[in-house]
Design a protein around this motif. Structure first.
Motif, PDB file in Angstrom:
ATOM      1  N   ASP A 382       1.212  -1.142   0.025  1.00 38.77           N
ATOM      2  CA  ASP A 382      -0.086   0.265   0.025  1.00 38.77           C
ATOM      3  C   ASP A 382       0.582   0.920  -0.226  1.00 38.77           C
ATOM      4  OD1 ASP A 382      -2.397  -1.334  -0.036  1.00 38.77           O
ATOM      5  OD2 ASP A 382      -2.910  -1.145   2.034  1.00 38.77           O
ATOM      6  N   TRP A 383       0.150   2.365  -0.434  1.00 37.69           N
ATOM      7  CA  TRP A 383       1.348   3.350  -0.587  1.00 37.69           C
ATOM      8  C   TRP A 383       0.257   4.805   0.408  1.00 37.69           C
ATOM      9  CZ3 TRP A 383      -0.274   8.147  -5.487  1.00 37.69           C
ATOM     10  CH2 TRP A 383       0.352   9.143  -4.655  1.00 37.69           C
ATOM     11  N   ILE A 384       1.272   4.714   1.577  1.00 36.72           N
ATOM     12  CA  ILE A 384       0.712   5.235   2.661  1.00 36.72           C
ATOM     13  C   ILE A 384       1.521   6.269   2.582  1.00 36.72           C
ATOM     14  CG2 ILE A 384       0.252   3.082   3.868  1.00 36.72           C
ATOM     15  CD1 ILE A 384       2.659   3.532   5.564  1.00 36.72           C
ATOM     16  N   VAL A 385       0.725   7.139   3.474  1.00 34.97           N
ATOM     17  CA  VAL A 385       1.504   9.297   4.453  1.00 34.97           C
ATOM     18  C   VAL A 385       1.349   8.802   6.070  1.00 34.97           C
ATOM     19  CG1 VAL A 385       1.275  11.414   4.758  1.00 34.97           C
ATOM     20  CG2 VAL A 385       0.973   9.888   2.286  1.00 34.97           C
ATOM     21  N   VAL A 386       2.531   8.827   6.599  1.00 32.71           N
ATOM     22  CA  VAL A 386       2.368   8.879   8.352  1.00 32.71           C
ATOM     23  C   VAL A 386       3.607   9.808   8.245  1.00 32.71           C
ATOM     24  CG1 VAL A 386       3.109   7.573   9.953  1.00 32.71           C
ATOM     25  CG2 VAL A 386       2.720   6.667   8.084  1.00 32.71           C
ATOM     26  N   ASN A 387       2.877  10.941   8.774  1.00 28.80           N
ATOM     27  CA  ASN A 387       2.991  11.687   9.032  1.00 28.80           C
ATOM     28  C   ASN A 387       3.964  12.566   7.799  1.00 28.80           C
ATOM     29  OD1 ASN A 387       2.562  11.830  12.068  1.00 28.80           O
ATOM     30  ND2 ASN A 387       4.769  10.442  12.591  1.00 28.80           N
ATOM     31  N   ASP A 388       5.315  12.946   7.648  1.00 33.52           N
ATOM     32  CA  ASP A 388       5.927  13.686   6.708  1.00 33.52           C
ATOM     33  C   ASP A 388       7.163  12.460   5.703  1.00 33.52           C
ATOM     34  OD1 ASP A 388       7.845  12.980   9.092  1.00 33.52           O
ATOM     35  OD2 ASP A 388       9.044  15.106   7.849  1.00 33.52           O
ATOM     36  N   ILE A 389       6.233  11.652   6.274  1.00 35.74           N
ATOM     37  CA  ILE A 389       7.058   9.591   5.472  1.00 35.74           C
ATOM     38  C   ILE A 389       5.792   9.308   4.097  1.00 35.74           C
ATOM     39  CG2 ILE A 389       7.955   8.016   5.769  1.00 35.74           C
ATOM     40  CD1 ILE A 389       8.712   8.728   8.750  1.00 35.74           C
ATOM     41  N   GLU A 390       6.268   9.684   3.170  1.00 34.18           N
ATOM     42  CA  GLU A 390       5.109   9.034   2.292  1.00 34.18           C
ATOM     43  C   GLU A 390       6.182   6.997   1.494  1.00 34.18           C
ATOM     44  OE1 GLU A 390       2.665  10.560  -1.688  1.00 34.18           O
ATOM     45  OE2 GLU A 390       3.610  11.917  -0.410  1.00 34.18           O
ATOM     46  N   GLY A 391       5.546   6.809   1.059  1.00 33.54           N
ATOM     47  CA  GLY A 391       6.293   5.519   0.039  1.00 33.54           C
ATOM     48  C   GLY A 391       5.167   3.754   0.343  1.00 33.54           C
ATOM     49  N   SER A 392       5.848   3.039  -0.146  1.00 38.01           N
ATOM     50  CA  SER A 392       4.916   1.748   0.066  1.00 38.01           C
ATOM     51  C   SER A 392       5.723   0.910   0.751  1.00 38.01           C
ATOM     52  CB  SER A 392       5.339   1.879  -1.288  1.00 38.01           C
ATOM     53  OG  SER A 392       6.823   1.057  -1.604  1.00 38.01           O
ATOM     54  N   VAL A 393       4.285   0.543   1.085  1.00 38.65           N
ATOM     55  CA  VAL A 393       4.781  -0.358   2.980  1.00 38.65           C
ATOM     56  C   VAL A 393       5.228  -1.742   2.086  1.00 38.65           C
ATOM     57  CG1 VAL A 393       3.727  -1.986   4.657  1.00 38.65           C
ATOM     58  CG2 VAL A 393       2.676   0.792   3.968  1.00 38.65           C
ATOM     59  N   GLU A 394       7.086  -2.525   2.787  1.00 37.50           N
ATOM     60  CA  GLU A 394       7.515  -2.942   2.296  1.00 37.50           C
ATOM     61  C   GLU A 394       7.673  -4.872   2.967  1.00 37.50           C
ATOM     62  OE1 GLU A 394      11.504  -3.364   1.336  1.00 37.50           O
ATOM     63  OE2 GLU A 394      11.233  -2.506  -0.491  1.00 37.50           O
ATOM     64  N   GLU A 395       7.237  -4.316   4.028  1.00 36.97           N
ATOM     65  CA  GLU A 395       7.042  -5.276   6.073  1.00 36.97           C
ATOM     66  C   GLU A 395       6.060  -4.864   6.402  1.00 36.97           C
ATOM     67  OE1 GLU A 395      10.677  -8.518   7.297  1.00 36.97           O
ATOM     68  OE2 GLU A 395      11.209  -7.230   5.971  1.00 36.97           O
ATOM     69  N   VAL A 396       5.561  -5.172   7.853  1.00 38.37           N
ATOM     70  CA  VAL A 396       5.209  -4.901   8.389  1.00 38.37           C
ATOM     71  C   VAL A 396       5.464  -6.345   9.660  1.00 38.37           C
ATOM     72  CG1 VAL A 396       3.184  -4.889  10.444  1.00 38.37           C
ATOM     73  CG2 VAL A 396       3.104  -4.427   7.460  1.00 38.37           C
ATOM     74  N   GLY A 397       6.907  -5.764  10.946  1.00 39.52           N
ATOM     75  CA  GLY A 397       6.884  -7.006  11.416  1.00 39.52           C
ATOM     76  C   GLY A 397       6.792  -6.986  12.867  1.00 39.52           C
ATOM     77  N   ASN A 425      -3.527   6.078   3.616  1.00 42.99           N
ATOM     78  CA  ASN A 425      -3.981   4.906   3.141  1.00 42.99           C
ATOM     79  C   ASN A 425      -4.053   5.176   1.421  1.00 42.99           C
ATOM     80  OD1 ASN A 425      -3.633   2.836   1.686  1.00 42.99           O
ATOM     81  ND2 ASN A 425      -4.413   1.506   3.910  1.00 42.99           N
ATOM     82  N   MET A 426      -3.114   5.777   0.693  1.00 38.77           N
ATOM     83  CA  MET A 426      -3.778   5.780  -0.409  1.00 38.77           C
ATOM     84  C   MET A 426      -4.021   4.765  -1.349  1.00 38.77           C
ATOM     85  SD  MET A 426      -2.640   9.534  -0.025  1.00 38.77           S
ATOM     86  CE  MET A 426      -3.287  10.260  -2.110  1.00 38.77           C
ATOM     87  N   GLY A 427      -3.015   3.595  -0.998  1.00 39.72           N
ATOM     88  CA  GLY A 427      -3.385   2.344  -1.757  1.00 39.72           C
ATOM     89  C   GLY A 427      -4.903   1.928  -1.185  1.00 39.72           C
ATOM     90  N   GLN A 428      -5.721   2.945  -0.769  1.00 34.69           N
ATOM     91  CA  GLN A 428      -6.879   2.191  -0.726  1.00 34.69           C
ATOM     92  C   GLN A 428      -8.228   2.828  -0.888  1.00 34.69           C
ATOM     93  OE1 GLN A 428      -8.123  -0.364   1.698  1.00 34.69           O
ATOM     94  NE2 GLN A 428      -6.487  -1.695   1.560  1.00 34.69           N
ATOM     95  N   ARG A 429      -7.713   3.650  -1.338  1.00 31.64           N
ATOM     96  CA  ARG A 429      -8.522   4.592  -2.324  1.00 31.64           C
ATOM     97  C   ARG A 429      -9.067   3.767  -3.694  1.00 31.64           C
ATOM     98  NH1 ARG A 429      -5.378   8.686  -5.075  1.00 31.64           N
ATOM     99  NH2 ARG A 429      -3.668   7.266  -5.513  1.00 31.64           N
ATOM    100  N   TYR A 488     -13.673  16.694 -14.281  1.00 32.71           N
ATOM    101  CA  TYR A 488     -13.942  15.945 -12.479  1.00 32.71           C
ATOM    102  C   TYR A 488     -14.566  14.670 -12.997  1.00 32.71           C
ATOM    103  CZ  TYR A 488     -14.238  15.997  -8.070  1.00 32.71           C
ATOM    104  OH  TYR A 488     -14.162  15.343  -6.711  1.00 32.71           O
ATOM    105  N   VAL A 489     -13.493  13.468 -12.959  1.00 31.86           N
ATOM    106  CA  VAL A 489     -13.394  12.529 -12.843  1.00 31.86           C
ATOM    107  C   VAL A 489     -12.586  11.688 -11.825  1.00 31.86           C
ATOM    108  CG1 VAL A 489     -13.562  13.186 -15.812  1.00 31.86           C
ATOM    109  CG2 VAL A 489     -11.374  12.618 -14.711  1.00 31.86           C
ATOM    110  N   PHE A 490     -13.164   9.881 -12.382  1.00 32.35           N
ATOM    111  CA  PHE A 490     -12.736   9.401 -11.407  1.00 32.35           C
ATOM    112  C   PHE A 490     -12.351   7.897 -12.049  1.00 32.35           C
ATOM    113  CE2 PHE A 490     -15.051  12.069  -8.828  1.00 32.35           C
ATOM    114  CZ  PHE A 490     -14.484  12.251  -7.776  1.00 32.35           C
ATOM    115  N   TRP A 491     -11.075   7.198 -11.942  1.00 31.93           N
ATOM    116  CA  TRP A 491     -10.754   5.845 -12.298  1.00 31.93           C
ATOM    117  C   TRP A 491     -10.299   4.904 -11.395  1.00 31.93           C
ATOM    118  CZ3 TRP A 491      -7.932  10.018 -14.169  1.00 31.93           C
ATOM    119  CH2 TRP A 491      -8.025  10.470 -15.902  1.00 31.93           C
ATOM    120  N   GLU A 492     -11.662   3.787 -11.408  1.00 32.12           N
ATOM    121  CA  GLU A 492     -10.996   2.732 -10.564  1.00 32.12           C
ATOM    122  C   GLU A 492      -9.765   1.966 -11.170  1.00 32.12           C
ATOM    123  OE1 GLU A 492     -14.040  -0.544  -8.248  1.00 32.12           O
ATOM    124  OE2 GLU A 492     -14.627   0.812 -10.188  1.00 32.12           O
ATOM    125  N   THR A 493      -8.684   2.287 -10.225  1.00 32.50           N
ATOM    126  CA  THR A 493      -7.453   0.969 -11.145  1.00 32.50           C
ATOM    127  C   THR A 493      -7.002   0.795  -9.718  1.00 32.50           C
ATOM    128  OG1 THR A 493      -6.222   3.485 -10.404  1.00 32.50           O
ATOM    129  CG2 THR A 493      -7.017   2.437 -13.214  1.00 32.50           C
TER     130      THR A 493
END
Length: 579
Positions: A382-397, A425-429, A488-493
Motif C-alpha cells: 500500500d501507498w501510505i503517508v505517515v506524518n511527513d513520510i510517504e512511500g509503499s509498505v514493504e514489510e510489517v514486523g 492510506n492512498m492504496g485504499q482509495r 472532474y473524473v475518477f478511475w477505478e484502478t
C-alpha cells in the motif's frame, strides 16, 4: 544466523563463569527435603537395600530406577553439570566392587540411625563406607565415590562372587574397555590416559566425518524433493536447508563420546558445556530453517488470495516463531547446564530498571503491530503517508514497519507510532480522481463548446477503467485568456501505474476529439491594439448616436429570453443531474 551465534556466544561466555559455582546455584533451587524413612535412607541397612534393589530392578528392565540408585550416593561434591552422567557410572562401579567383595547379607549391616560411618570393606586404594549427611540421610560417602575407579582397577583380576551372566552388560563401557587395553594405552603421558586421548581424537574425527556425510546426503535429498514437488513454493528451497541436522548428528556423536570416555570432572564440564551449546545452536538453526520452509508455503498460499491481511501476517508469524524458537533453545541449554536464567540475565548486566524500560518499548511496538493487523490500517504494497513520510509498505514486523519511499530509500518506523499517528492510506482509495480545466479559445462558438463537453462525457463512458456513475464536464469559468471547461473524473484502478496509463489515454483522447472537431486549445495570450489619433477621430465621426440605457437594457433582456428559450424549457425547472 549471525545473530543466533552472537547470542549463544554471550550465553556460553556467561555459562563458563557459572560452571565452577553451579553447585551453589543448584543448592538454592533444591526440592523440599524428604524424610530419610520415605527415601529408604534412614540407616546403613536401608541404604544398602535401596541401592541393591534398585540396581536389580534396572537389570529386570526398569531403567528409570537408576535415579533411585544414585540417590544413595553422596554426589554433592560433583558439579551439577555432569552429576547425572557421573552418578550412573559410579552406581555401576559400586555394584561391581560389591559383587567382587562379598555376598551382601542385609541382616549383618547395622540398622542404626545414628553413630559413626559404617565401613563395608577396606581395600588398598580406599574403602566402601556410608556416612550420615546433614539432612539425616545415610549415603555412600564422597571418599568412597572418589576412590571407586582405583578400587575397580584393583579388583579387575578378581571374579564376581555371585554368578550373573547378564551383569557385565550393565558395567560402564569405559570400565569394560579399559580392562581389555594393554598397559601402554592405560598409562598417563599427559593429563589423561593415552586411550582417552585416542578416544577424544576418534570422537572428533567421527563427528566431523558424520557431519560431512550427513550434510551431503541431505543436500541430495533436498534436490530430489525440489525436483519432484508440485508446489511452486518449494521449488526455491535452499539446497542446504537441512544442514543443521548434520551439525546435530555431529554434536550427538561428540556427546556420546564424552559420556563413554569418563573424562576427569573439570575436562568433562568444559567439553560437555561446549557440546550442549553446540547442540542448542544446531537445534535453533534447524528450527529457523524449518520456520523459513513453512513460511515459503504460507507466502505462496497468501499470494493466491485477494485478501492482503495474510500478506502482513506471514512475516509476523515467521518472526514470532523465530523468537519463540530462540527462547526455547536458550531454555534448553540453560536447563541442561542447571543454570538459573534470572541469574544469567543479571550476569549479562540487564538490570531491572533497564529491562523494564526496554520492555515498555517492546510492548508498545507489539501493540502497534496488533493494531495494524486488527484495524487493517494498511497492507504490504500500500501507498501510505505517515506524518511527513510517504512511500509503499514493504514489510510489517513485530517491532517495526519498513516503508520504501519514492526516491528508493528505506525508512523503518517503530510500530508504536501507528497507535496514535494519522495514516493516510492512498492504496485504499476506491477511485483515483482527476480535476483539471480544458481551456478553449474565445472564438469557439457556444454550440461547439456544448458539443465538446458532450463528446468528453462519451469518452468517459467508453473508457473501461473510468467511473461511470459520477463525473462532471461543464464550462466552468471565463478565464483571462480562455474558456475553461471543468473535467472532474475518477478511475477505478488497482495501482498507481495503471492510473497513470489510463489518465494518459483519456487526456490524449480529449486532444484528438478537439482536433477532429476543429476546436482550438487556448494558452495564455494578450492582444495589443495600436490606434493613431486620426483613427480615433474617424471612429468617433462614424459612430451613430448611442441609444439610451433603458433601450439597451430592454434589448439585452429580449436577447437573453430568446437564448434561454432555445436552450431549455423556461416553464419547467430542469431536474438535478443523474447518472
Amino acid at each position: 544466523m549471525n545473530k543466533v551465534l552472537l547470542i549463544f556466544f554471550l550465553f556460553f561466555h556467561s555459562t563458563l563463569s557459572f560452571a565452577d559455582n553451579s553447585t551453589d546455584t543448584a543448592s538454592t533451587n533444591e526440592e523440599p527435603i524428604v524424610s530419610p524413612e520415605a527415601l529408604g535412607l534412614s540407616s546403613p541397612r536401608e541404604t544398602f537395600a535401596t541401592f541393591l534393589h534398585s540396581m536389580n530392578d534396572i537389570k529386570r528392565g526398569h531403567s528409570e530406577r537408576i535415579n533411585r540408585a544414585t540417590s544413595t550416593l553422596d554426589l554433592s561434591a560433583i558439579n551439577p553439570l555432569i552429576r547425572e552422567e557421573k552418578g550412573r557410572d559410579l552406581a555401576w562401579m559400586l555394584l561391581e566392587v560389591i559383587d567382587k567383595t562379598k555376598i551382601v547379607t542385609l541382616e549383618t549391616i547395622p540398622n542404626r540411625k545414628e553413630g559413626a560411618p559404617y565401613i563395608f570393606a577396606q581395600y588398598q586404594h580406599g574403602t566402601i563406607s556410608l556416612s550420615k549427611s546433614a539432612h539425616g540421610h545415610w549415603l555412600f560417602s564422597q571418599t568412597t565415590l572418589s576412590s571407586l575407579p582405583d578400587i575397580v582397577e584393583e579388583l579387575s583380576p578378581k571374579k564376581r562372587l555371585k554368578v550373573d551372566d547378564d551383569n557385565a552388560q550393565y558395567i560402564p563401557w569405559h570400565i569394560q574397555f579399559r580392562q581389555q587395553l594393554p598397559d601402554s594405552l592405560r598409562a598417563r603421558s599427559f593429563l589423561l590416559e593415552n586411550w582417552k586421548w585416542l578416544g577424544i581424537f576418534l570422537s572428533i574425527a567421527l563427528g566431523i566425518i558424520a557431519d560431512k556425510f550427513t550434510s551431503f546426503s541431505l543436500q541430495i535429498l533436498v534436490k530430489n524433493f525440489r525436483r519432484k514437488t508440485r508446489l511452486p513454493a518449494f521449488k526455491d528451497t535452499p539446497e542446504d536447508m537441512l544442514r543443521p541436522l548434520a551439525m546435530l548428528v555431529m554434536a550427538a556423536i561428540w556427546w556420546a563420546g564424552l559420556n563413554l570416555l569418563a573424562l576427569p570432572d573439570q575436562a568433562m564440564i568444559i567439553l560437555l558445556v561446549a557440546v550442549k551449546i553446540l547442540a542448542g545452536i544446531a537445534g535453533v538453526w534447524g528450527s529457523y530453517r524449518l520456520v523459513d520452509w513453512v513460511t515459503l508455503y504460507l507466502q505462496y498460499q497468501a499470494s493466491q488470495t485477494d485478501n492482503k491481511v495474510d500478506d502482513v501476517l506471514v512475516p509476523l508469524i515467521r518472526k514470532t516463531l523465530k523468537v519463540f524458537v530462540t527462547v526455547i533453545g536458550i531454555t534448553f541449554v540453560a536447563s541442561n547446564l542447571n543454570l538459573n536464567v534470572s541469574s544469567l540475565l543479571a550476569s549479562l548486566g540487564l538490570g531491572g530498571l533497564a529491562f523494564a524500560l526496554a520492555a515498555k518499548d517492546v510492548v508498545q511496538n507489539l501493540f502497534g503491530s496488533i493494531t495494524v493487523i486488527l484495524d487493517q490500517t494498511f497492507h504490504t504494497g500500500d501507498w501510505i503517508v505517515v506524518n511527513d513520510i510517504e512511500g509503499s509498505v514493504e514489510e510489517v514486523g513485530l517491532r517495526s514497519t519498513k516503508i520504501r519511499t519514492f526516491y528508493d530509500s528505506l525508512i523503518t518506523l517503530p510500530n508504536s507510532i501507528f497507535i496514535t499517528a494519522k495514516v493516510d492510506n492512498m492504496g485504499q482509495r476506491r477511485y483515483r480522481r482527476l480535476k483539471c480545466n480544458v481551456s478553449l479559445t474565445y472564438d469557439t462558438p457556444p454550440d461547439k463548446i456544448e458539443a465538446f463537453c458532450e463528446g468528453v462525457r462519451e469518452l468517459i463512458r467508453l473508457h473501461p477503467y473510468m467511473r461511470k456513475d459520477y463525473f462532471h464536464v461543464y464550462l466552468n469559468s471565463l478565464g483571462a485568456s480562455s474558456l475553461d471547461v471543468l473535467v472532474y473524473v475518477f478511475w477505478e484502478t488497482p495501482d498507481w501505474g495503471t492510473e497513470l496509463r489510463e489518465r494518459q489515454r483519456f487526456l490524449l483522447d480529449i486532444l484528438r476529439l478537439a482536433k477532429n472537431q476543429q476546436i482550438n486549445i487556448a494558452f495564455p495570450t494578450q492582444t495589443l491594439h495600436l490606434l493613431t489619433p486620426n483613427d480615433l477621430t474617424e471612429e468617433a465621426a462614424a459612430q451613430p448616436t448611442p441609444p439610451s440605457v433603458e433601450e439597451l437594457s430592454e434589448q439585452f433582456k429580449q436577447s437573453a429570453k430568446n437564448i434561454v428559450s432555445q436552450s431549455m424549457n423556461t416553464e419547467n425547472k430542469p431536474p438535478p443531474v443523474k447518472f
